[in-house]
Design a protein around this motif. Structure first.
Motif, short mmCIF file in Angstrom:
data_model
loop_
_atom_site.label_atom_id
_atom_site.label_comp_id
_atom_site.label_asym_id
_atom_site.label_seq_id
_atom_site.Cartn_x
_atom_site.Cartn_y
_atom_site.Cartn_z
N MET A 289 -7.58 13.04 0.73
CA MET A 289 -7.41 12.46 -0.59
C MET A 289 -7.04 10.98 -0.50
O MET A 289 -6.00 10.62 0.07
N ALA A 290 -7.88 10.13 -1.07
CA ALA A 290 -7.52 8.73 -1.23
C ALA A 290 -6.49 8.65 -2.35
O ALA A 290 -6.72 9.16 -3.45
N VAL A 291 -5.36 8.03 -2.07
CA VAL A 291 -4.26 8.01 -3.04
C VAL A 291 -3.47 6.72 -2.88
O VAL A 291 -3.39 6.15 -1.79
N HIS A 292 -2.89 6.25 -3.99
CA HIS A 292 -2.11 5.01 -3.96
C HIS A 292 -0.62 5.27 -3.79
O HIS A 292 0.08 4.46 -3.19
N ASP A 293 -0.12 6.38 -4.34
CA ASP A 293 1.32 6.61 -4.36
C ASP A 293 1.81 7.08 -2.99
O ASP A 293 1.57 8.22 -2.58
N LEU A 294 2.50 6.21 -2.29
CA LEU A 294 2.99 6.52 -0.95
C LEU A 294 4.01 7.66 -0.97
O LEU A 294 4.07 8.48 -0.06
N ASN A 295 4.82 7.69 -2.02
CA ASN A 295 5.86 8.72 -2.08
C ASN A 295 5.28 10.10 -2.35
O ASN A 295 5.75 11.10 -1.82
N HIS A 296 4.25 10.17 -3.18
CA HIS A 296 3.56 11.45 -3.35
C HIS A 296 2.93 11.89 -2.04
O HIS A 296 2.98 13.07 -1.67
N ALA A 297 2.33 10.95 -1.33
CA ALA A 297 1.71 11.27 -0.04
C ALA A 297 2.75 11.81 0.95
O ALA A 297 2.50 12.79 1.66
N ALA A 298 3.91 11.17 0.99
CA ALA A 298 4.96 11.59 1.91
C ALA A 298 5.50 12.98 1.57
O ALA A 298 5.85 13.77 2.45
N ARG A 299 5.54 13.28 0.28
CA ARG A 299 6.13 14.54 -0.16
C ARG A 299 5.18 15.73 -0.03
O ARG A 299 5.60 16.83 0.35
N TYR A 300 3.89 15.52 -0.29
CA TYR A 300 2.97 16.65 -0.38
C TYR A 300 1.99 16.76 0.79
O TYR A 300 1.43 17.83 1.01
N CYS A 301 1.77 15.68 1.52
CA CYS A 301 0.76 15.70 2.59
C CYS A 301 1.43 15.88 3.95
O CYS A 301 2.53 15.40 4.18
N ASN A 302 0.72 16.56 4.85
CA ASN A 302 1.24 16.71 6.21
C ASN A 302 0.57 15.73 7.17
O ASN A 302 0.93 15.66 8.34
N ARG A 303 -0.43 15.00 6.68
CA ARG A 303 -1.10 13.98 7.47
C ARG A 303 -1.30 12.74 6.62
O ARG A 303 -1.40 12.82 5.40
N ALA A 304 -1.39 11.60 7.28
CA ALA A 304 -1.67 10.35 6.58
C ALA A 304 -2.51 9.46 7.48
O ALA A 304 -2.25 9.35 8.68
N VAL A 305 -3.53 8.87 6.89
CA VAL A 305 -4.37 7.89 7.57
C VAL A 305 -4.30 6.59 6.77
O VAL A 305 -4.55 6.59 5.56
N ILE A 306 -3.91 5.52 7.42
CA ILE A 306 -3.81 4.21 6.77
C ILE A 306 -4.93 3.32 7.27
O ILE A 306 -5.11 3.19 8.49
N ILE A 307 -5.68 2.73 6.34
CA ILE A 307 -6.72 1.78 6.73
C ILE A 307 -6.49 0.46 6.00
O ILE A 307 -5.91 0.42 4.91
N ALA A 308 -6.92 -0.61 6.62
CA ALA A 308 -6.84 -1.95 6.03
C ALA A 308 -8.04 -2.75 6.50
O ALA A 308 -8.36 -2.72 7.70
N GLU A 309 -8.71 -3.39 5.56
CA GLU A 309 -9.90 -4.18 5.87
C GLU A 309 -10.92 -3.36 6.66
O GLU A 309 -11.58 -3.86 7.58
N GLY A 310 -11.03 -2.08 6.30
CA GLY A 310 -12.03 -1.22 6.91
C GLY A 310 -11.71 -0.74 8.30
O GLY A 310 -12.55 -0.15 8.98
N ARG A 311 -10.46 -0.95 8.76
CA ARG A 311 -10.05 -0.53 10.10
C ARG A 311 -8.91 0.46 10.02
O ARG A 311 -8.02 0.33 9.17
#
Length: 274
Positions: free
Chosen positions: A191-213
């Motif tokens: 799920m592409a998402v903006h809210d970091l706190n929602h991501a931290a609370r509900y997701c067990n994985r996180a992928v961070i990208i910036a400038e396509g990397r």
């Protein structure tokens, strides 16, 4: 069954948009795809779906090359929930959810198709709205219809492109919970998402990208590093964890808050994160 994204590169009008993105997801993974506006989140989502032609790389599910399949066959393996999906014509909620069964239909829908759609409608609490037209519903209700349609596809993988961006807090939380339930039953969700706190609370994985990397990949508790987040989002933040819950907040530094527009942005961030 794993979803493997390997060395994904994509160019748009001679400009490289994705640079060698690689990561994999396993059953049970609810992965937040994070990054600032223009970082390539939506492009990556569309590339995985086969909706944006890649320059090179691969997307495989259980070892099968998804990008080599027809769109119909891909739809039997991956469901997609867009950021918004306006209905250009009158369509009842029941019929909109039934569209999720389209990849399996021959001449007409059968009893299994109807039963699957009804189960998705019940799961999303839409039974009372089944005969309503989608374009008469609120934004939150329409989003639930789109998720029900994705569930009706019967896939084990779901991709969502910022589905909570236009929703109020209640429906943001409800959407996150629904997707978390999908993964807890053995599904995979990106799920592409903006809210970091929602991501931290509900997701067990996180992928961070910036400038396509790809910048970071792992559990939120490990990925949410204050230095990395501050650099990626160009905003000084503080990361804290209490009782297993990770929280990201902007640093209140009067030397940094020099403009009224910046103050306004920080106030909005606090309101969304509260």
């Amino acid at each position: 069954m794993s979803l493997e994204i390997e060395n994904l590169n994509l160019h748009y009008r001679r400009r490289q948009v994705l640079h060698g993105i690689s990561f994999s997801l396993e059953p049970g993974d609810f992965c937040a795809l994070l990054g600032p506006n223009g970082s390539g989140k939506s492009t990556l989502t569309k590339a995985v779906l086969g909706l944006a032609p890649i320059s090179n790389g691969s997307v495989k599910l259980a070892g099968e090359d998804l990008l080599g399949l027809s769109r119909r066959d891909r739809a039997k393996r991956i469901a997609y929930v867009p950021q918004s999906s306006p209905v250009p014509f009158d369509l009842r909620v029941y019929d909109a959810v039934m569209l999720g069964r389209s990849p399996y239909v021959g001449i007409r829908f059968n009893e299994e198709d109807h039963a699957t759609a009804c189960a998705a409608i019940d799961k999303l609490g839409l039974a009372a709205l089944a005969d309503r037209y989608v374009n008469e519903l609120s934004g939150g209700q329409q989003q639930r219809v789109m998720i029900a349609r994705a569930l009706a596809q019967g896939t084990r993988v779901m991709l969502l492109d910022e589905p909570t961006s236009a929703l109020d807090l209640r429906y943001q939380v409800e959407t996150m919970r629904l997707v978390r339930d999908f993964t807890r039953s053995g599904g995979i969700a990106l799920m592409a998402v903006h809210d970091l706190n929602h991501a931290a609370r509900y997701c067990n994985r996180a992928v961070i990208i910036a400038e396509g990397r790809l910048v970071s990949d792992g559990p939120p508790q490990a990925v949410f590093n204050a230095d990395i987040l501050s650099q990626v989002f160009d905003l000084q933040v503080d990361v804290s964890t209490q009782d297993g819950i990770t929280t990201v907040r902007p640093v209140e530094d009067e030397d940094v808050l020099e403009t009224s527009s910046f103050r306004h942005a920080v106030r909005q961030f606090h309101q969304l994160s509260a």
